[in-house]
Design a protein around this motif. Structure first.
Motif, PDB file in Angstrom:
ATOM      1  N   ASP A  54     -34.511 -51.215  21.929  1.00 28.87           N
ATOM      2  CA  ASP A  54     -35.059 -51.159  20.567  1.00 28.87           C
ATOM      3  C   ASP A  54     -36.564 -50.866  20.602  1.00 28.87           C
ATOM      4  O   ASP A  54     -37.077 -50.109  19.776  1.00 28.87           O
ATOM      5  CB  ASP A  54     -34.839 -52.495  19.840  1.00 28.87           C
ATOM      6  N   GLU A  55     -37.248 -51.463  21.555  1.00 31.54           N
ATOM      7  CA  GLU A  55     -38.696 -51.207  21.664  1.00 31.54           C
ATOM      8  C   GLU A  55     -38.952 -49.737  22.011  1.00 31.54           C
ATOM      9  O   GLU A  55     -39.879 -49.113  21.493  1.00 31.54           O
ATOM     10  CB  GLU A  55     -39.319 -52.089  22.755  1.00 31.54           C
ATOM     11  N   THR A  56     -38.125 -49.189  22.922  1.00 29.03           N
ATOM     12  CA  THR A  56     -38.303 -47.787  23.315  1.00 29.03           C
ATOM     13  C   THR A  56     -38.088 -46.860  22.124  1.00 29.03           C
ATOM     14  O   THR A  56     -38.858 -45.921  21.899  1.00 29.03           O
ATOM     15  CB  THR A  56     -37.330 -47.423  24.459  1.00 29.03           C
ATOM     16  N   ALA A  57     -37.045 -47.149  21.351  1.00 28.39           N
ATOM     17  CA  ALA A  57     -36.764 -46.314  20.171  1.00 28.39           C
ATOM     18  C   ALA A  57     -37.904 -46.430  19.157  1.00 28.39           C
ATOM     19  O   ALA A  57     -38.345 -45.424  18.575  1.00 28.39           O
ATOM     20  CB  ALA A  57     -35.436 -46.726  19.543  1.00 28.39           C
ATOM     21  N   ALA A  58     -38.404 -47.649  18.959  1.00 25.57           N
ATOM     22  CA  ALA A  58     -39.490 -47.850  17.989  1.00 25.57           C
ATOM     23  C   ALA A  58     -40.760 -47.129  18.450  1.00 25.57           C
ATOM     24  O   ALA A  58     -41.477 -46.514  17.657  1.00 25.57           O
ATOM     25  CB  ALA A  58     -39.764 -49.346  17.808  1.00 25.57           C
ATOM     26  N   LEU A  59     -41.039 -47.196  19.758  1.00 31.25           N
ATOM     27  CA  LEU A  59     -42.219 -46.513  20.298  1.00 31.25           C
ATOM     28  C   LEU A  59     -42.089 -45.002  20.089  1.00 31.25           C
ATOM     29  O   LEU A  59     -43.036 -44.329  19.652  1.00 31.25           O
ATOM     30  CB  LEU A  59     -42.359 -46.824  21.797  1.00 31.25           C
ATOM     31  N   THR A  60     -40.919 -44.467  20.394  1.00 35.63           N
ATOM     32  CA  THR A  60     -40.694 -43.032  20.277  1.00 35.63           C
ATOM     33  C   THR A  60     -40.894 -42.569  18.835  1.00 35.63           C
ATOM     34  O   THR A  60     -41.563 -41.565  18.573  1.00 35.63           O
ATOM     35  CB  THR A  60     -39.258 -42.695  20.749  1.00 35.63           C
ATOM     36  N   GLU A  61     -40.314 -43.334  17.912  1.00 29.96           N
ATOM     37  CA  GLU A  61     -40.423 -42.961  16.499  1.00 29.96           C
ATOM     38  C   GLU A  61     -41.869 -43.041  16.013  1.00 29.96           C
ATOM     39  O   GLU A  61     -42.366 -42.146  15.332  1.00 29.96           O
ATOM     40  CB  GLU A  61     -39.526 -43.872  15.657  1.00 29.96           C
ATOM     41  N   ALA A 219     -32.021 -40.081  32.159  1.00 30.67           N
ATOM     42  CA  ALA A 219     -31.240 -39.116  31.380  1.00 30.67           C
ATOM     43  C   ALA A 219     -30.458 -39.823  30.279  1.00 30.67           C
ATOM     44  O   ALA A 219     -30.411 -39.370  29.130  1.00 30.67           O
ATOM     45  CB  ALA A 219     -30.298 -38.339  32.296  1.00 30.67           C
ATOM     46  N   ALA A 220     -29.852 -40.973  30.632  1.00 26.70           N
ATOM     47  CA  ALA A 220     -29.037 -41.706  29.649  1.00 26.70           C
ATOM     48  C   ALA A 220     -29.912 -42.195  28.499  1.00 26.70           C
ATOM     49  O   ALA A 220     -29.534 -42.110  27.326  1.00 26.70           O
ATOM     50  CB  ALA A 220     -28.334 -42.876  30.330  1.00 26.70           C
ATOM     51  N   GLU A 221     -31.091 -42.695  28.846  1.00 27.01           N
ATOM     52  CA  GLU A 221     -31.981 -43.238  27.813  1.00 27.01           C
ATOM     53  C   GLU A 221     -32.569 -42.129  26.935  1.00 27.01           C
ATOM     54  O   GLU A 221     -32.713 -42.297  25.716  1.00 27.01           O
ATOM     55  CB  GLU A 221     -33.083 -44.052  28.507  1.00 27.01           C
ATOM     56  N   LEU A 222     -32.876 -40.989  27.536  1.00 25.89           N
ATOM     57  CA  LEU A 222     -33.383 -39.849  26.756  1.00 25.89           C
ATOM     58  C   LEU A 222     -32.330 -39.414  25.739  1.00 25.89           C
ATOM     59  O   LEU A 222     -32.642 -39.121  24.578  1.00 25.89           O
ATOM     60  CB  LEU A 222     -33.701 -38.672  27.697  1.00 25.89           C
ATOM     61  N   THR A 223     -31.075 -39.355  26.184  1.00 26.62           N
ATOM     62  CA  THR A 223     -29.985 -38.929  25.307  1.00 26.62           C
ATOM     63  C   THR A 223     -29.777 -39.938  24.174  1.00 26.62           C
ATOM     64  O   THR A 223     -29.615 -39.572  23.009  1.00 26.62           O
ATOM     65  CB  THR A 223     -28.690 -38.784  26.143  1.00 26.62           C
ATOM     66  N   ARG A 224     -29.819 -41.224  24.543  1.00 23.21           N
ATOM     67  CA  ARG A 224     -29.578 -42.273  23.540  1.00 23.21           C
ATOM     68  C   ARG A 224     -30.684 -42.296  22.476  1.00 23.21           C
ATOM     69  O   ARG A 224     -30.410 -42.293  21.279  1.00 23.21           O
ATOM     70  CB  ARG A 224     -29.518 -43.638  24.237  1.00 23.21           C
ATOM     71  N   GLY A 226     -32.831 -39.924  21.763  1.00 18.96           N
ATOM     72  CA  GLY A 226     -32.790 -38.660  21.021  1.00 18.96           C
ATOM     73  C   GLY A 226     -31.771 -38.733  19.898  1.00 18.96           C
ATOM     74  O   GLY A 226     -32.050 -38.359  18.749  1.00 18.96           O
ATOM     75  N   ALA A 227     -30.583 -39.244  20.205  1.00 12.47           N
ATOM     76  CA  ALA A 227     -29.516 -39.340  19.201  1.00 12.47           C
ATOM     77  C   ALA A 227     -29.934 -40.273  18.064  1.00 12.47           C
ATOM     78  O   ALA A 227     -29.699 -39.981  16.889  1.00 12.47           O
ATOM     79  CB  ALA A 227     -28.222 -39.819  19.849  1.00 12.47           C
ATOM     80  N   LEU A 228     -30.588 -41.388  18.413  1.00  7.15           N
ATOM     81  CA  LEU A 228     -31.053 -42.326  17.378  1.00  7.15           C
ATOM     82  C   LEU A 228     -32.000 -41.636  16.399  1.00  7.15           C
ATOM     83  O   LEU A 228     -32.042 -41.965  15.219  1.00  7.15           O
ATOM     84  CB  LEU A 228     -31.790 -43.498  18.023  1.00  7.15           C
ATOM     85  N   LEU A 229     -32.766 -40.675  16.911  1.00  3.65           N
ATOM     86  CA  LEU A 229     -33.730 -39.983  16.055  1.00  3.65           C
ATOM     87  C   LEU A 229     -33.145 -38.667  15.513  1.00  3.65           C
ATOM     88  O   LEU A 229     -33.874 -37.799  15.040  1.00  3.65           O
ATOM     89  CB  LEU A 229     -35.041 -39.722  16.810  1.00  3.65           C
ATOM     90  N   GLY A 230     -31.826 -38.520  15.610  1.00  4.21           N
ATOM     91  CA  GLY A 230     -31.155 -37.395  14.963  1.00  4.21           C
ATOM     92  C   GLY A 230     -31.150 -36.097  15.737  1.00  4.21           C
ATOM     93  O   GLY A 230     -30.927 -35.030  15.166  1.00  4.21           O
ATOM     94  N   LYS A 231     -31.405 -36.154  17.051  1.00  8.39           N
ATOM     95  CA  LYS A 231     -31.422 -34.919  17.848  1.00  8.39           C
ATOM     96  C   LYS A 231     -30.254 -34.931  18.830  1.00  8.39           C
ATOM     97  O   LYS A 231     -29.955 -35.958  19.445  1.00  8.39           O
ATOM     98  CB  LYS A 231     -32.726 -34.802  18.655  1.00  8.39           C
ATOM     99  N   GLU A 232     -29.644 -33.750  18.961  1.00  8.60           N
ATOM    100  CA  GLU A 232     -28.573 -33.612  19.929  1.00  8.60           C
ATOM    101  C   GLU A 232     -29.229 -33.329  21.287  1.00  8.60           C
ATOM    102  O   GLU A 232     -29.912 -32.326  21.443  1.00  8.60           O
ATOM    103  CB  GLU A 232     -27.748 -32.401  19.483  1.00  8.60           C
ATOM    104  N   VAL A 233     -29.038 -34.220  22.248  1.00 11.35           N
ATOM    105  CA  VAL A 233     -29.708 -34.066  23.544  1.00 11.35           C
ATOM    106  C   VAL A 233     -28.675 -33.882  24.662  1.00 11.35           C
ATOM    107  O   VAL A 233     -27.717 -34.641  24.744  1.00 11.35           O
ATOM    108  CB  VAL A 233     -30.585 -35.301  23.879  1.00 11.35           C
ATOM    109  N   THR A 234     -28.862 -32.854  25.471  1.00 13.21           N
ATOM    110  CA  THR A 234     -28.027 -32.633  26.651  1.00 13.21           C
ATOM    111  C   THR A 234     -28.944 -32.752  27.861  1.00 13.21           C
ATOM    112  O   THR A 234     -30.021 -32.158  27.872  1.00 13.21           O
ATOM    113  CB  THR A 234     -27.468 -31.195  26.650  1.00 13.21           C
ATOM    114  N   ALA A 235     -28.528 -33.512  28.872  1.00  8.04           N
ATOM    115  CA  ALA A 235     -29.381 -33.675  30.052  1.00  8.04           C
ATOM    116  C   ALA A 235     -28.664 -33.210  31.311  1.00  8.04           C
ATOM    117  O   ALA A 235     -27.461 -33.373  31.447  1.00  8.04           O
ATOM    118  CB  ALA A 235     -29.809 -35.130  30.201  1.00  8.04           C
TER     119      ALA A 235
END
Ligand code: URA
Ligand code: CA
Length: 433
Positions: A54-61, A219-224, A226-235
């Motif tokens: 959750d912290e990572t997603a909040a930081l990214t946003e 890779a897993a965290e980048l994809t996760r 990215g998806a939370l922020l509405g982006k389709e991510v392929t790694a």
């Protein structure tokens, strides 16, 4: 509201931030209220203690919205961006941007400069005479609508949080942190306006993630996130245990990209571009599946469509498009010198970072953000992992305009090529697709 000092204390002691605290950190840092030394302290605390999902997603946003976000909606089609986590001699963007554009997927990309032992796409492009990476936003969008491709410098008002944080991380030993890398990469892509993102996550001695487990987790965290922020991510996890292709250095890598677009590039660089490019065409909805996409990319190379798109792109950004056919128009170094094997053996591997540092010593990189680079400097590797060499065989040719740098570069390069007594298998290019 907590003070900045209280927020740092929480992370120092292994606590968890709420969304409000993270927004406050990012906003205060970008506005200048929070000085570099406080952010440096928080970054080290975050590096050591980690951030949860959750912290990572909040930081990214918070980072993604720390400045202007680019609106690509005036460009028709699904906009696909590609990002590499960074490596040595990684020339893929120079190949992929025109290659993918020639197959109908628009590429509107913001890129960075090289720092430390890794090269930057902007520096490579600027080694083409006349090429400019600074365009105003409207001219950039018009160019992408018109010819389907454009690459510009990250502008200061897009994701300013990443710009400031990355500069600090680079000098405080806090780059290789999974949550900080996720925040940095995904926030830039979200602010850059792409609909879908293809990520090339590098694994090995020349990458930030040295082990496969770490790279897979990244890779897993980048994809996760990215998806939370509405982006389709392929790694894709790819090898960075040896430099990609043969060329390391700006103009040398432009030549290598031209060769690859013209169908005569190194096997590993070509294959990586076909695999990443296929994912971009599928994400961009111009191919039904990866095998159809791969055929389209191979056709674009074989028919000359890809190199023609490169010419159009270079001309549109003010560069001399004749380099596509006359690469000798690119800067060349006054001094070239071979590094030879001292004894016979098999190449068992590389210290890819050491190869990057040898190129830097010759003038190809910058140690500080304000340093100038020499476009002609770098090196051409003559061997890859698995090759047999005899004593006196060339391992690499050094290119420089600073003859006084040759001794150091020679020493670094010799140390970076591992010669063993038994044959070694070439490493797989892909660890996981
Ligand atoms: N590349 C980025 O853009 N950011 C990081 O933090 C690491 C690699
Ligand atoms: Ca290369």
């Amino acid at each position: 509201m907590r003070s900045i000092e209280e927020i740092i204390e929480i992370k120092r002691d292994g606590g968890v931030h709420d969304v409000a605290d993270i927004r406050r950190l990012v906003d205060a840092f970008v506005s200048g209220e929070m000085p570099d030394y406080q952010m440096a302290a928080w970054l080290m605390a975050a590096f050591i203690r980690g951030l949860d999902s959750d912290e990572t997603a909040a930081l990214t946003e918070a980072m993604a919205h720390s400045g202007r976000t680019v609106d690509l909606s005036s460009i028709p089609g699904v906009k696909v961006d590609k990002h590499s986590t960074g490596g040595v001699g990684d020339t893929t963007t120079l190949v992929l941007a025109p290659l993918v554009a020639s197959c109908g997927v628009p590429v509107a990309k913001m890129s960075g400069r090289g720092l430390g032992f890794t090269g930057g796409t902007l520096d490579k492009l600027e080694s083409i005479p006349g090429f400019t990476v600074v365009l105003d936003p409207d001219a950039f969008l018009a160019q992408v609508r018109d010819i389907g491709v454009g690459v510009i410098a990250q502008s200061a008002d897009v994701d300013p949080a990443d710009k400031k944080m990355y500069a600090l991380r680079d000098v405080t030993a806090t780059v290789p942190s999974l949550p900080l890398i996720v925040g940095s990469i995904i926030s830039k892509k979200v602010a850059g306006g792409a609909d879908a993102i293809v990520l090339d996550v590098k694994v090995g001695s020349g990458a930030f993630m040295k082990s496969e487990d770490d790279a897979r987790a990244l890779a897993a965290e980048l994809t996760r996130v990215g998806a939370l922020l509405g982006k389709e991510v392929t790694a894709v996890l790819t090898d960075m245990d040896q430099p990609l292709g043969h060329a390391v250095g700006n103009a040398l890598e432009v030549r290598e990209a031209i060769d690859t677009l013209a169908g005569r590039g190194p096997a590993d660089l070509t294959e990586l571009c076909l695999v990443l490019g296929a994912k971009m065409l599928v994400a961009g909805r111009v191919a039904a599946d990866e095998s159809e996409a791969r055929s389209a990319l191979e056709d674009a190379i074989a028919t000359g469509a890809a190199i023609e798109k490169f010419r159009q792109w270079v001309a549109a950004q003010g560069g001399d498009a004749r380099v596509a056919d006359e690469p000798e128009l690119l800067a060349t170094a006054t001094f070239t010198e071979a590094v030879v094997a001292e004894h016979a053996g098999w190449v068992t591997g590389f210290d890819a970072e050491g190869v990057g540092r040898a190129a830097m010593a010759l003038g190809a990189g910058r140690a500080r953000q304000e340093d100038a680079i020499d476009p002609a400097a770098g090196l051409l590797l003559a061997v890859k992992t698995g090759d047999r060499v005899e004593a006196g065989d060339t391992l690499a040719v050094l290119h420089t305009n600073m003859p006084e740098s040759i001794a150091e570069a020679r020493e670094r390069l010799s140390a970076a090529v591992r010669l063993g007594d038994a044959p070694a298998a070439p490493p797989p290019l892909f660890h996981e697709v």
